[in-house]
Design an enzyme around this catalytic site. Sequence first.
Site: not given
Length: 169
Positions: A61, A152, A154, A156
């Site tokens: 957010s 994961y 991808s 990073k």
Amino acid sequence: MSKVFVVTGSTRGIGHGIAQNLLKRGAQVVVSGRSQEAVDKVVAELGGAPNVAGKACEVSSYADQQALWDFAVATFGKVDSWVNNAGIGLPRKPLAESDPADFEKIVRINLLGAMNGTHVALKGMKEQGFGDIWNMEGFGSGGQKADGLAPYGSTKRALTYFTNSVAKE
């Protein structure tokens, strides 16, 4: 005057360790996590005011990240360093066996969260005239591959590209 650090995802894991070590070195630290209950527990554990404060923040957010910046400045008067540490992993299994609903969740937290935090911090630091931003990478950021870590890794790898691009700007 002490350096002020904001560390997202610092109610547990690596972020918690970063907050502890910064405090040991004389910094003032704003901790954050998804729930105010977890944040309050860590603030108390780390010694509370005047050197540590905390606010719940859902990093996906933008409004929450802006509220975290505003809280840090209202509490300590500035932010010297912003550490985008919040991140999640998924159960390690082949992509075909993974829940597609998890893909959006990991991208929102690991990548969009760091993008939001970087934007908020960059905007605030330009206004105050100083500061630095740290993005915590992870497995996959350097091109590593392993079974069961495609989502994961991808996020990073994308975070590395994002970080390098923003640094170049």
